[in-house]
Design a protein around this motif. Sequence first.
Motif, mmCIF file in Angstrom:
data_model
loop_
_atom_site.group_PDB
_atom_site.id
_atom_site.type_symbol
_atom_site.label_atom_id
_atom_site.label_comp_id
_atom_site.label_asym_id
_atom_site.label_seq_id
_atom_site.Cartn_x
_atom_site.Cartn_y
_atom_site.Cartn_z
ATOM 1 N N ILE A 1 -16.278 -21.851 54.821
ATOM 2 C CA ILE A 1 -16.875 -20.516 54.739
ATOM 3 C C ILE A 1 -18.081 -20.443 55.671
ATOM 4 C CG2 ILE A 1 -18.096 -18.888 53.243
ATOM 5 C CD1 ILE A 1 -16.359 -19.888 50.932
ATOM 6 N N VAL B 1 -21.808 -24.400 51.955
ATOM 7 C CA VAL B 1 -21.759 -23.285 52.911
ATOM 8 C C VAL B 1 -22.854 -23.452 53.962
ATOM 9 C CG1 VAL B 1 -22.023 -20.792 53.191
ATOM 10 C CG2 VAL B 1 -20.735 -21.692 51.240
ATOM 11 N N ARG C 1 -15.524 -24.838 50.756
ATOM 12 C CA ARG C 1 -16.834 -24.196 50.845
ATOM 13 C C ARG C 1 -17.456 -24.356 52.228
ATOM 14 N NH1 ARG C 1 -16.155 -27.155 46.508
ATOM 15 N NH2 ARG C 1 -17.453 -28.883 47.224
ATOM 16 N N THR D 1 -16.435 -13.127 55.873
ATOM 17 C CA THR D 1 -15.653 -14.318 55.559
ATOM 18 C C THR D 1 -15.761 -14.514 54.054
ATOM 19 O OG1 THR D 1 -15.366 -16.698 55.928
ATOM 20 C CG2 THR D 1 -17.594 -15.843 56.125
ATOM 21 N N HIS D 2 -14.622 -14.658 53.408
ATOM 22 C CA HIS D 2 -14.615 -14.661 51.943
ATOM 23 C C HIS D 2 -13.369 -15.373 51.416
ATOM 24 C CE1 HIS D 2 -11.564 -11.416 52.145
ATOM 25 N NE2 HIS D 2 -12.286 -11.006 53.175
ATOM 26 N N LEU E 1 -20.831 -12.735 53.390
ATOM 27 C CA LEU E 1 -20.173 -13.877 52.768
ATOM 28 C C LEU E 1 -19.691 -13.492 51.377
ATOM 29 C CD1 LEU E 1 -22.796 -16.641 53.664
ATOM 30 C CD2 LEU E 1 -20.807 -15.937 54.986
ATOM 31 N N ASN E 2 -18.409 -13.726 51.107
ATOM 32 C CA ASN E 2 -17.820 -13.448 49.796
ATOM 33 C C ASN E 2 -18.142 -12.038 49.307
ATOM 34 O OD1 ASN E 2 -16.503 -15.840 49.626
ATOM 35 N ND2 ASN E 2 -17.685 -16.679 47.945
#
Length: 342
Positions: A303, A84, A300, A165-166, A151-152
């Motif tokens: 992301i 990431v 990953r 963003t996830h 994130l996530n």
Amino acid sequence: MAGPGGNAPTQHDVARALGISVSAVSLALNDRSGVSEDLRARVRQTAADLGYRPNTSAVALRTRRSRTIGLLIRNLSNPFFLDVIEGFETVCAGSGYALITASSHYDLRRETELMRTFIARGVDALALAPVGGSRAAGEWHRTTGRPTVLLNAARLGRALPVMRTHVDGVAAVEQAVGHLADLGHRRLALLSAPRRRSPDPERADTFLRVVAERRLSGRILETELTAAAAGPTLDAELARPRRSRATAVITNSDHLAHVVYAAAAGQGLRIPDDLSVVGHDDLPTSALLAPPLTTLAVDRRTIGVTAAGLLLDALADRPTATRDVSLPATLLVRGSTAPPPR
């Protein structure tokens, strides 16, 4: 390459080389709207060819921007975040932004302290993989009003003007449970963070929904998502009598799936003969385990790329198609899953 008189190249030199105005060069180099993408690319290339470097102190004083972005993640020991960060940093560097990265280590107090440090450093935007809840993101927004991307953390901060963003956690869990159910498993466990600390509670909610729909037995094993904390939790589950313990464990990361392997070995259980395991992330080491890990593969790096792009668009006042980007997860079936023991 020096400019006229042997001085360092300036924006005037870039403008002169292209036959355009200095204001157009400034818009292009500062990632502002008002110039075409083609011209922006030509300006950047010419600036690079001439050896132009912006005076960051002067830019900060003039624009009240530091040309830095803060990235605050949960757990640097999880290799997931390394990819990431790599994607995020690549995008930032290409737009002339420096990246400051820090890890909260799943500590809410540390998360808040680091967020406040970013405020004091004057970073222009924040990317946050929260420990749980949206307190830090809320304080960041109230204090700075600057762009934020989570994130996530698909559900968090709905009342805040933040971007996300996830990975599609709902589809990921549905795939994992469906795969195990099709193999014949009836007693499943999901390794999950405590709800008050979970950045993605939709995974646990989806797990409970799907096992109920399929009339399976499902148990959530709540634990801090570190190897040290997850080990004892798994030991307690796998030490249950054979007829009551889970025959399959789903984790939210390959990082913790490795811990399941160790816990199973400690209890004298064989994977997949006695216990099936499904991970999440498809780390490079996961296919090298014995047996190779069945997992949900996610991109990953994308992301990080996507999160950085959302922040840069917001900083440049560029319109975006969406402020909430959900990325797919793809089930990769390997040797760690099989029908349950009879």
